[in-house]
Design a protein around this motif. Structure first.
Motif, short mmCIF file in Angstrom:
data_model
loop_
_atom_site.label_atom_id
_atom_site.label_comp_id
_atom_site.label_asym_id
_atom_site.label_seq_id
_atom_site.Cartn_x
_atom_site.Cartn_y
_atom_site.Cartn_z
N GLU A 75 21.80 50.12 3.89
CA GLU A 75 20.72 49.88 4.85
C GLU A 75 19.91 48.63 4.56
O GLU A 75 19.08 48.23 5.36
CB GLU A 75 19.77 51.08 4.85
N ASN A 76 20.14 48.05 3.40
CA ASN A 76 19.36 46.88 2.98
C ASN A 76 20.31 45.72 2.66
O ASN A 76 20.67 45.51 1.49
CB ASN A 76 18.50 47.23 1.77
N PRO A 77 20.71 44.96 3.67
CA PRO A 77 21.68 43.88 3.43
C PRO A 77 21.13 42.76 2.54
O PRO A 77 21.90 41.96 2.03
CB PRO A 77 22.00 43.36 4.83
N HIS A 78 19.82 42.70 2.34
CA HIS A 78 19.26 41.66 1.48
C HIS A 78 19.47 41.98 0.00
O HIS A 78 19.23 41.13 -0.85
CB HIS A 78 17.77 41.47 1.78
N ILE A 79 19.95 43.19 -0.33
CA ILE A 79 20.28 43.53 -1.72
C ILE A 79 21.74 43.18 -1.94
O ILE A 79 22.64 43.87 -1.48
CB ILE A 79 20.03 45.03 -2.00
N HIS A 80 21.97 42.06 -2.63
CA HIS A 80 23.33 41.60 -2.87
C HIS A 80 23.92 42.25 -4.12
O HIS A 80 25.12 42.50 -4.18
CB HIS A 80 23.37 40.08 -3.00
N ASP A 81 23.08 42.51 -5.10
CA ASP A 81 23.53 43.13 -6.35
C ASP A 81 22.67 44.37 -6.59
O ASP A 81 21.48 44.26 -6.85
CB ASP A 81 23.38 42.14 -7.52
N PRO A 82 23.26 45.57 -6.52
CA PRO A 82 22.48 46.80 -6.72
C PRO A 82 21.82 46.90 -8.09
O PRO A 82 20.85 47.63 -8.26
CB PRO A 82 23.51 47.92 -6.54
N ASP A 83 22.32 46.13 -9.06
CA ASP A 83 21.72 46.15 -10.40
C ASP A 83 20.55 45.19 -10.51
O ASP A 83 19.82 45.21 -11.50
CB ASP A 83 22.78 45.80 -11.45
N ASP A 84 20.38 44.32 -9.52
CA ASP A 84 19.29 43.34 -9.54
C ASP A 84 18.13 43.83 -8.68
O ASP A 84 17.84 43.29 -7.62
CB ASP A 84 19.80 41.99 -9.04
N VAL A 85 17.47 44.89 -9.14
CA VAL A 85 16.31 45.46 -8.45
C VAL A 85 15.10 45.20 -9.33
O VAL A 85 15.12 45.45 -10.53
CB VAL A 85 16.52 46.97 -8.21
N PHE A 86 14.04 44.70 -8.75
CA PHE A 86 12.86 44.31 -9.51
C PHE A 86 11.60 44.86 -8.85
O PHE A 86 11.60 45.17 -7.66
CB PHE A 86 12.78 42.78 -9.60
N PRO A 87 10.53 45.02 -9.63
CA PRO A 87 9.27 45.51 -9.06
C PRO A 87 8.76 44.58 -7.97
O PRO A 87 8.80 43.37 -8.11
CB PRO A 87 8.31 45.52 -10.25
N GLY A 88 8.36 45.17 -6.87
CA GLY A 88 7.85 44.41 -5.74
C GLY A 88 8.88 44.21 -4.64
O GLY A 88 8.53 43.77 -3.54
N LEU A 89 10.15 44.51 -4.93
CA LEU A 89 11.19 44.40 -3.92
C LEU A 89 10.92 45.42 -2.81
O LEU A 89 10.65 46.58 -3.08
CB LEU A 89 12.58 44.65 -4.54
N VAL A 90 10.99 44.98 -1.58
CA VAL A 90 10.73 45.85 -0.43
C VAL A 90 12.07 46.31 0.13
O VAL A 90 12.94 45.48 0.42
CB VAL A 90 9.92 45.13 0.65
N ILE A 91 12.24 47.63 0.27
CA ILE A 91 13.48 48.17 0.80
C ILE A 91 13.18 49.18 1.90
O ILE A 91 12.09 49.73 1.98
CB ILE A 91 14.34 48.83 -0.31
N LYS A 92 14.18 49.39 2.73
CA LYS A 92 14.07 50.35 3.82
C LYS A 92 14.63 51.69 3.34
O LYS A 92 15.70 51.75 2.75
CB LYS A 92 14.87 49.87 5.04
N ILE A 93 13.90 52.76 3.62
CA ILE A 93 14.31 54.11 3.23
C ILE A 93 14.47 54.96 4.49
O ILE A 93 13.63 54.94 5.38
CB ILE A 93 13.25 54.77 2.32
N THR A 94 15.57 55.70 4.55
CA THR A 94 15.77 56.66 5.63
C THR A 94 16.08 58.00 4.97
O THR A 94 17.24 58.33 4.73
CB THR A 94 16.94 56.23 6.55
#
Length: 106
Positions: A75-94
């Motif tokens: 649902e979040n095409p802006h996340i290219h690497d699932p291991d590269d998640v950092f504080p402040g990243l905005v994601i869509k939740i369903t």
């Protein structure tokens, strides 16, 4: 004189009934808390908004468990690497898309 006494008795009875109702209604919130303690996913899904900001120490896996959304990466095409998640990243939740399948026994 007897009618005045009966009004006082009736008022006293109504006050007692009213207080009992208040006590009984107050006990329902404790039952609600008990349900949330027994099923932690109920409280987790309720705490996630559609737009979620990643906090310190969170991963996509922990967010998925917390919010009940196993398809965060899709649902979040802006996340290219699932291991590269950092504080402040905005994601869509369903949360809980109702993808449960009904299993019937024959």
């Amino acid at each position: 004189m007897s009618t005045r006494v009966s009004y006082v008795d009736a008022a006293r009875l109504y006050c007692i009934i009213f207080l009992l109702l208040i006590v009984m209604l107050g006990s329902f919130t404790e039952d609600d808390d008990l349900i949330k303690k027994m099923n932690p996913r109920v409280t987790a899904q309720a705490s996630c908004d559609e737009i979620y900001v990643v906090g310190e120490g969170e991963t996509l896996h922990t967010i998925s468990d917390k919010c009940g959304d196993p398809y965060i990466v899709e649902e979040n095409p802006h996340i290219h690497d699932p291991d590269d998640v950092f504080p402040g990243l905005v994601i869509k939740i369903t949360p809980s898309r109702l993808r449960t399948h009904v299993v019937t026994k024959i």
